[in-house]
Design a protein around this motif. Structure first.
Motif, PDB file in Angstrom:
ATOM      1  N   ALA A 120      -9.620  43.076 -52.373  1.00  0.00           N
ATOM      2  CA  ALA A 120      -8.665  42.290 -51.590  1.00  0.00           C
ATOM      3  C   ALA A 120      -8.408  40.934 -52.244  1.00  0.00           C
ATOM      4  O   ALA A 120      -7.263  40.462 -52.292  1.00  0.00           O
ATOM      5  CB  ALA A 120      -9.174  42.100 -50.162  1.00  0.00           C
ATOM      6  N   MET A 121      -9.459  40.314 -52.775  1.00  0.00           N
ATOM      7  CA  MET A 121      -9.310  39.009 -53.426  1.00  0.00           C
ATOM      8  C   MET A 121      -8.394  39.102 -54.645  1.00  0.00           C
ATOM      9  O   MET A 121      -7.490  38.283 -54.807  1.00  0.00           O
ATOM     10  CB  MET A 121     -10.671  38.468 -53.868  1.00  0.00           C
ATOM     11  CG  MET A 121     -11.509  37.922 -52.758  1.00  0.00           C
ATOM     12  SD  MET A 121     -12.967  37.048 -53.405  1.00  0.00           S
ATOM     13  CE  MET A 121     -14.164  38.353 -53.344  1.00  0.00           C
ATOM     14  N   THR A 122      -8.626  40.088 -55.495  1.00  0.00           N
ATOM     15  CA  THR A 122      -7.823  40.197 -56.717  1.00  0.00           C
ATOM     16  C   THR A 122      -6.406  40.688 -56.436  1.00  0.00           C
ATOM     17  O   THR A 122      -5.490  40.361 -57.179  1.00  0.00           O
ATOM     18  CB  THR A 122      -8.502  41.087 -57.770  1.00  0.00           C
ATOM     19  OG1 THR A 122      -8.773  42.362 -57.209  1.00  0.00           O
ATOM     20  CG2 THR A 122      -9.789  40.448 -58.267  1.00  0.00           C
ATOM     21  N   ALA A 123      -6.219  41.446 -55.360  1.00  0.00           N
ATOM     22  CA  ALA A 123      -4.865  41.857 -54.988  1.00  0.00           C
ATOM     23  C   ALA A 123      -4.042  40.648 -54.536  1.00  0.00           C
ATOM     24  O   ALA A 123      -2.864  40.535 -54.872  1.00  0.00           O
ATOM     25  CB  ALA A 123      -4.913  42.904 -53.879  1.00  0.00           C
ATOM     26  N   ARG A 124      -4.683  39.759 -53.804  1.00  0.00           N
ATOM     27  CA  ARG A 124      -3.985  38.576 -53.301  1.00  0.00           C
ATOM     28  C   ARG A 124      -3.877  37.483 -54.366  1.00  0.00           C
ATOM     29  O   ARG A 124      -2.903  36.728 -54.395  1.00  0.00           O
ATOM     30  CB  ARG A 124      -4.698  38.034 -52.071  1.00  0.00           C
ATOM     31  CG  ARG A 124      -3.922  36.891 -51.425  1.00  0.00           C
ATOM     32  CD  ARG A 124      -4.469  36.482 -50.107  1.00  0.00           C
ATOM     33  NE  ARG A 124      -4.174  37.494 -49.098  1.00  0.00           N
ATOM     34  CZ  ARG A 124      -4.572  37.418 -47.846  1.00  0.00           C
ATOM     35  NH1 ARG A 124      -5.298  36.400 -47.439  1.00  0.00           N
ATOM     36  NH2 ARG A 124      -4.258  38.360 -46.984  1.00  0.00           N
ATOM     37  N   HIS A 125      -4.879  37.393 -55.237  1.00  0.00           N
ATOM     38  CA  HIS A 125      -4.937  36.335 -56.256  1.00  0.00           C
ATOM     39  C   HIS A 125      -5.292  36.965 -57.607  1.00  0.00           C
ATOM     40  O   HIS A 125      -6.455  36.985 -58.010  1.00  0.00           O
ATOM     41  CB  HIS A 125      -5.995  35.290 -55.886  1.00  0.00           C
ATOM     42  CG  HIS A 125      -5.918  34.799 -54.476  1.00  0.00           C
ATOM     43  ND1 HIS A 125      -4.904  33.991 -54.026  1.00  0.00           N
ATOM     44  CD2 HIS A 125      -6.729  35.043 -53.415  1.00  0.00           C
ATOM     45  CE1 HIS A 125      -5.107  33.731 -52.744  1.00  0.00           C
ATOM     46  NE2 HIS A 125      -6.201  34.361 -52.351  1.00  0.00           N
ATOM     47  N   PRO A 126      -4.315  37.503 -58.319  1.00  0.00           N
ATOM     48  CA  PRO A 126      -4.588  38.197 -59.582  1.00  0.00           C
ATOM     49  C   PRO A 126      -5.383  37.378 -60.598  1.00  0.00           C
ATOM     50  O   PRO A 126      -6.147  37.936 -61.384  1.00  0.00           O
ATOM     51  CB  PRO A 126      -3.200  38.545 -60.109  1.00  0.00           C
ATOM     52  CG  PRO A 126      -2.344  38.623 -58.889  1.00  0.00           C
ATOM     53  CD  PRO A 126      -2.895  37.574 -57.960  1.00  0.00           C
ATOM     54  N   ALA A 127      -5.249  36.062 -60.595  1.00  0.00           N
ATOM     55  CA  ALA A 127      -5.982  35.222 -61.547  1.00  0.00           C
ATOM     56  C   ALA A 127      -7.492  35.320 -61.339  1.00  0.00           C
ATOM     57  O   ALA A 127      -8.269  35.042 -62.268  1.00  0.00           O
ATOM     58  CB  ALA A 127      -5.531  33.772 -61.434  1.00  0.00           C
TER      59      ALA A 127
END
Length: 78
Positions: free
Chosen positions: A32-39
């Motif tokens: 969920a974190m990387t989906a929302r914030h790809p960086a």
């Protein structure tokens, strides 16, 4: 939803210091974190993760809906 607090470079990559995200496990939360914030995809592999104040590297760790999760990148200096 678990509450995530980002510190230092993780906060910079996410563009914020805290948020609530869905996830029943650390692995689901990372997704969920990387989906929302790809960086964060570049930062998370180097970070320490604390679940309820206890460090874990196990992505299978279950999270309670009100769980506190801290994401701490390596710190330099002293």
């Amino acid at each position: 939803m678990p509450r995530v607090r980002y510190f230092a470079g993780a906060a910079e990559a996410a563009g914020l210091e805290a948020e609530s995200l869905p996830g029943a496990s650390v692995g689901e939360l990372f997704t969920a974190m990387t989906a929302r914030h790809p960086a964060l995809a570049d930062v998370l592999p180097r970070c320490s993760v604390l679940v309820g104040g206890i460090r874990t590297a196990d992505h299978g760790v279950a999270l309670a809906p009100d769980q506190q999760v801290d994401v701490l990148p390596p710190f330099a200096g002293g």
